[in-house]
Design a protein around this motif. Structure first.
Motif, PDB file in Angstrom:
ATOM      1  N   GLY A 591       0.645  -1.370   0.077  1.00  0.00           N
ATOM      2  CA  GLY A 591       0.074  -0.141   0.021  1.00  0.00           C
ATOM      3  C   GLY A 591       0.902   1.321   0.057  1.00  0.00           C
ATOM      4  N   PRO A 592       1.909   1.260   0.859  1.00  0.00           N
ATOM      5  CA  PRO A 592       2.590   2.711   0.696  1.00  0.00           C
ATOM      6  C   PRO A 592       3.227   2.801  -0.453  1.00  0.00           C
ATOM      7  N   LEU A 593       3.437   2.083  -1.335  1.00  0.00           N
ATOM      8  CA  LEU A 593       3.961   2.150  -2.646  1.00  0.00           C
ATOM      9  C   LEU A 593       2.977   3.167  -3.548  1.00  0.00           C
ATOM     10  N   LEU A 594       1.712   3.162  -3.042  1.00  0.00           N
ATOM     11  CA  LEU A 594       0.768   3.896  -3.913  1.00  0.00           C
ATOM     12  C   LEU A 594       0.470   5.445  -3.319  1.00  0.00           C
ATOM     13  N   SER A 595       0.094   6.181  -4.260  1.00  0.00           N
ATOM     14  CA  SER A 595      -0.118   7.631  -3.911  1.00  0.00           C
ATOM     15  C   SER A 595      -1.833   7.711  -3.507  1.00  0.00           C
ATOM     16  N   THR A 596      -1.969   8.671  -2.700  1.00  0.00           N
ATOM     17  CA  THR A 596      -3.293   8.844  -2.259  1.00  0.00           C
ATOM     18  C   THR A 596      -3.803  10.130  -3.008  1.00  0.00           C
ATOM     19  N   SER A 597      -3.027  10.834  -3.867  1.00  0.00           N
ATOM     20  CA  SER A 597      -3.239  12.099  -4.418  1.00  0.00           C
ATOM     21  C   SER A 597      -2.881  12.362  -5.818  1.00  0.00           C
ATOM     22  N   GLN A 598      -1.980  11.703  -6.341  1.00  0.00           N
ATOM     23  CA  GLN A 598      -1.569  11.527  -7.597  1.00  0.00           C
ATOM     24  C   GLN A 598      -1.806  10.235  -8.396  1.00  0.00           C
ATOM     25  N   PRO A 599      -2.173  10.386  -9.755  1.00  0.00           N
ATOM     26  CA  PRO A 599      -2.256   9.124 -10.679  1.00  0.00           C
ATOM     27  C   PRO A 599      -1.170   8.131 -10.276  1.00  0.00           C
ATOM     28  N   ASN A 600      -1.434   7.150 -10.339  1.00  0.00           N
ATOM     29  CA  ASN A 600      -0.370   5.726  -9.821  1.00  0.00           C
ATOM     30  C   ASN A 600      -0.153   5.129 -11.237  1.00  0.00           C
ATOM     31  N   ASN A 601       1.135   5.257 -11.531  1.00  0.00           N
ATOM     32  CA  ASN A 601       1.813   4.679 -12.960  1.00  0.00           C
ATOM     33  C   ASN A 601       1.808   3.443 -13.025  1.00  0.00           C
ATOM     34  N   ILE A 602       1.433   2.692 -14.004  1.00  0.00           N
ATOM     35  CA  ILE A 602       1.380   1.313 -14.132  1.00  0.00           C
ATOM     36  C   ILE A 602       2.331   1.072 -15.383  1.00  0.00           C
ATOM     37  N   THR A 603       3.301   0.195 -15.481  1.00  0.00           N
ATOM     38  CA  THR A 603       3.925  -0.038 -16.552  1.00  0.00           C
ATOM     39  C   THR A 603       4.158  -1.606 -16.749  1.00  0.00           C
ATOM     40  N   VAL A 604       3.940  -2.090 -17.783  1.00  0.00           N
ATOM     41  CA  VAL A 604       3.869  -3.401 -17.955  1.00  0.00           C
ATOM     42  C   VAL A 604       4.744  -3.884 -19.176  1.00  0.00           C
ATOM     43  N   LEU A 605       5.756  -4.650 -18.866  1.00  0.00           N
ATOM     44  CA  LEU A 605       6.640  -5.281 -20.217  1.00  0.00           C
ATOM     45  C   LEU A 605       6.069  -6.618 -20.379  1.00  0.00           C
ATOM     46  N   GLU A 606       5.245  -6.754 -21.554  1.00  0.00           N
ATOM     47  CA  GLU A 606       4.762  -8.157 -21.943  1.00  0.00           C
ATOM     48  C   GLU A 606       5.757  -8.675 -22.972  1.00  0.00           C
ATOM     49  N   LEU A 607       6.139  -9.964 -22.518  1.00  0.00           N
ATOM     50  CA  LEU A 607       7.139 -10.526 -23.406  1.00  0.00           C
ATOM     51  C   LEU A 607       6.840 -11.390 -24.653  1.00  0.00           C
ATOM     52  N   GLU A 608       5.557 -11.848 -24.535  1.00  0.00           N
ATOM     53  CA  GLU A 608       5.132 -12.787 -25.546  1.00  0.00           C
ATOM     54  C   GLU A 608       3.979 -12.436 -26.346  1.00  0.00           C
ATOM     55  N   LYS A 609       2.726 -12.306 -25.692  1.00  0.00           N
ATOM     56  CA  LYS A 609       1.497 -11.942 -26.051  1.00  0.00           C
ATOM     57  C   LYS A 609       0.598 -11.420 -25.079  1.00  0.00           C
ATOM     58  N   ALA A 610       0.020 -10.170 -25.394  1.00  0.00           N
ATOM     59  CA  ALA A 610      -0.965  -9.534 -24.463  1.00  0.00           C
ATOM     60  C   ALA A 610      -2.284  -9.863 -24.852  1.00  0.00           C
ATOM     61  N   PRO A 611      -3.393  -9.848 -24.018  1.00  0.00           N
ATOM     62  CA  PRO A 611      -4.757 -10.184 -24.265  1.00  0.00           C
ATOM     63  C   PRO A 611      -5.222  -9.156 -25.445  1.00  0.00           C
ATOM     64  N   THR A 612      -6.297  -9.244 -25.967  1.00  0.00           N
ATOM     65  CA  THR A 612      -7.244  -8.498 -26.669  1.00  0.00           C
ATOM     66  C   THR A 612      -7.507  -7.196 -25.975  1.00  0.00           C
ATOM     67  N   GLN A 613      -8.146  -7.384 -24.879  1.00  0.00           N
ATOM     68  CA  GLN A 613      -8.240  -6.306 -23.919  1.00  0.00           C
ATOM     69  C   GLN A 613      -7.262  -6.115 -22.806  1.00  0.00           C
TER      70      GLN A 613
END
Length: 631
Positions: A591-613
């Motif tokens: 939880g303390p990794l998340l901000s309560t006031s600013q957008p929380n940035n998510i980055t994903v490196l998918e190595l093989e195949k991402a879903p359609t959604q």
């Protein structure tokens, strides 16, 4: 200062010195027990790894261990966590070992320190720094001159810091382990162990209780024990207690019985079923050992998380990487929550010592934040100006991660197809030289993968001069056994049809660095596509934001339909996911990794195949036991 004040200061100083001098922790060989301050002492301990727990939760976990009735904790020190570059030492922030020891001391917990230099621990390379492998013929965990010099330099720094934390110096460290399960290593080098014994005695003094820990076999006890180091043993619920302690007695005829690693659970590898150990077996055996007067350390009491790239691997018949979660089916979960196993253990401990009065601290609050949709950023091949701004190294033949001093994560190897390949042509790793997974594309179009020990050949097509990109992933170095000299990257030549591939451009990728500095959110609109066309599959970045809710509670991110990759939140590498292989399906988000006031940035490196959604789901509970099959 008047004479009364002066007398008070002198009296106070003398009383402090006398108190420190009266503190002692020794072995009573005559009566087969430990003595603490001259009185019989039996420790009931649990393993906890500060390197696997965010520092803002250290106090919470230690308090829960104390309230269970433990009087000690056992702590590994991962060398590579503190000396990532030779001669540069980091003991700040999440690496502040002394702060952790101080919190344990404040909580009322003694410490059994396990400083290695090798620790195993299902940790990357068993805690040894990968830069040791720059010496190509180095024999790790032996009297090899290069290895001993590095070990001596490291221990001079670490043990000097630990001296003031020794119990007889006023701290809380009651005993220190020398090396770790050395009897299981092929070298069986007594000169190496003698060298360590000399170092530990020099820095910690003659009064310190030094010990070894080895597995429950004669061979392990023979090669792992040494005169002057108290020999202890480790075993789990599938072992006969009397037989195991009988083996310890053969190597250490007098002194306390000690199980230094009593296994409360077990680790997971990708593709395995989730490990579990029955709570009743754990509590029953713990009670039996304590009734015999044995001192016991439970491994693990809380496992925590292999954040980033810190997971290790095993290699018996084949290479198997350890999952991101180190939950271990331990009495405290990966997120530090009390379990039924913990309550059963506390009931056993009550029979042997007073358990602190008061409620058990509760589980940390969890929140299901829901779905977040991610947007495609681009593939690695098209982002090299950002991920590798220094440009490539040119080399006729492939070079390893270690040769280029990029020890973790990913590197990109690029060359040109030497001729037209109008029909599917095999790309072969004839000497099993891909360590550990290679993602292959031609002109930005993903072709497939090569994988250590399991997929040594794949087919590609293309035209002469087409760009061949091979992104190699380090899945964690072997942490146990004879194969810990675990080099990463492309270790031997690749053959394409009848051609040996040469003339490489090799890019070291600083993915973690650029994400920690705000990319890709800070760079939207400045992303260039791949060299020919944007690939649909293969290594691809995605990004999105979790909107602030005013609450920063623990949560778990699930990537249903995604295949395999890495996740960062607010620049912090949470670790690997491998949804298609399992068993782990969620990653722990403190939880303390998340901000309560600013957008929380998510980055994903998918190595093989991402879903359609391209959505991810934030849940209020983990899912660690859904094996998805071999993907």
């Amino acid at each position: 200062m008047n004479w009364k004040t002066c007398l008070f200061v002198v009296t106070l100083y003398l009383s402090v010195c006398t108190a420190a001098e009266s503190r002692s922790f020794t072995i009573d060989y005559k009566n087969n027990r430990f003595l603490k301050d001259g009185a019989p002492f039996q420790y009931i301990s649990g393993s906890i790894h500060y390197s696997r727990i965010p520092p803002y939760y250290w106090k919470d976990r230690l308090l829960k261990m104390y309230m269970t009735g433990l009087n000690a904790i056992q702590v590994y020190v991962p060398w590579n966590f503190h000396e990532a570059v030779p001669g540069v030492y980091n003991f700040a922030g999440d690496r502040d070992l002394e702060h952790f020891l101080d919190l344990a001391n404040q909580t009322g917990l003694l410490v059994i320190l396990r400083p290695g230099p090798y620790i195993c621990a299902e940790w990357e390379m068993g805690g040894l720094p990968a830069w040791l492998l720059q010496k190509p013929n180095i024999i790790l965990r032996s009297a090899d001159t290069d290895y001993l010099q590095a070990v001596s330099n490291w221990l001079a720094v670490l043990l000097s810091k630990m001296r003031r934390w020794l119990y007889h110096n006023g701290g809380n460290i009651i005993s220190v382990q020398v090396e770790n399960e050395y009897g299981s290593y092929f070298a069986c080098d007594y000169n190496y162990m003698r060298h360590l014994r000399t170092l530990f005695r020099f820095f910690l003094g003659e009064d310190m209780v030094l010990f070894t820990t080895d597995g429950n076999t004669d061979r392990e006890m023979i090669c792992g024990t040494l005169e002057g180091l108290y020999a202890t043993i480790d075993f789990g619920t599938d072992t006969n207690i009397s037989a195991a302690f009988g083996r310890q007695r053969r190597f250490e005829p007098k002194g306390p019985l000690v199980n230094s690693e009593f296994y409360t659970g077990w680790l997971d590898h990708w593709g395995d079923k989730h490990a579990a150990v029955d709570s009743q077996k754990v509590s029953r055996m713990l009670g039996e050992m304590l009734a015999m007067g044995a001192s016991v350390n439970m491994y693990m009491f809380e496992g925590g998380t292999n954040f980033g790239y810190w997971n290790g691997a095993d290699h018996d018949t084949r290479y198997r990487s350890v999952v991101t979660s180190y939950d271990y089916d331990a009495p405290l979960t990966e997120a530090g929550d009390p379990t039924e196993k913990l309550l059963a253990i506390r009931d056993v401990i009550r029979q042997f010592r007073d358990v602190p009065v008061g409620p058990m601290p509760p589980a940390t609050p969890k929140l299901a934040y829901g779905f977040v949709t991610l947007q495609k950023v681009g593939n690695i091949s098209g982002l090299l100006d950002i991920l590798s701004p220094q440009g490539p190294v040119q080399s006729k033949y492939p070079q390893t991660f270690e040769e280029l001093k990029q020890y973790y994560g990913f590197m990109l190897y690029r060359t040109a197809l030497p001729r037209n390949l109008l029909e599917a042509t095999p790309l072969i790793s004839p000497l099993n030289g891909i360590h550990d997974r290679a993602y292959v594309s031609v002109n930005g179009v993903y072709q497939g993968l090569l994988e250590r020990d399991t997929a040594l050949v794949m087919n590609i097509t293309g035209k002469q001069g087409d760009q061949l990109d091979i992104i190699v992933e380090n899945m964690g170095r072997v942490n146990f056994g004879s194969k810990i000299n675990d080099y990463k990257g492309i270790l031997s030549n690749l053959i394409l049809g009848k051609d040996v591939l040469t003339d490489w451009l090799i890019y070291t990728l600083d993915i973690d660095g650029v994400i920690a500095n705000g990319w890709p959110q800070s760079n939207q609109g400045h992303v260039r596509p791949g060299p020919v066309r944007e690939q649909a599959d293969g290594p691809m970045f995605y990004t999105g934001t979790l909107k602030p809710t005013g609450l920063a509670w623990d949560t778990f991110i699930k990537l249903s339909g995604w295949t395999k990759g890495q996740v960062w939140i607010n620049g912090v590498n949470l670790g690997r996911y491998w949804s298609k292989r399992g068993p782990q399906q969620t990653l722990y988000v403190p939880g303390p990794l998340l901000s309560t006031s600013q957008p929380n940035n998510i980055t994903v490196l998918e190595l093989e195949k991402a879903p359609t959604q391209t959505k991810v789901l934030f849940m209020d509970r983990p899912q660690l036991n859904a094996t998805g099959g071999q993907a």
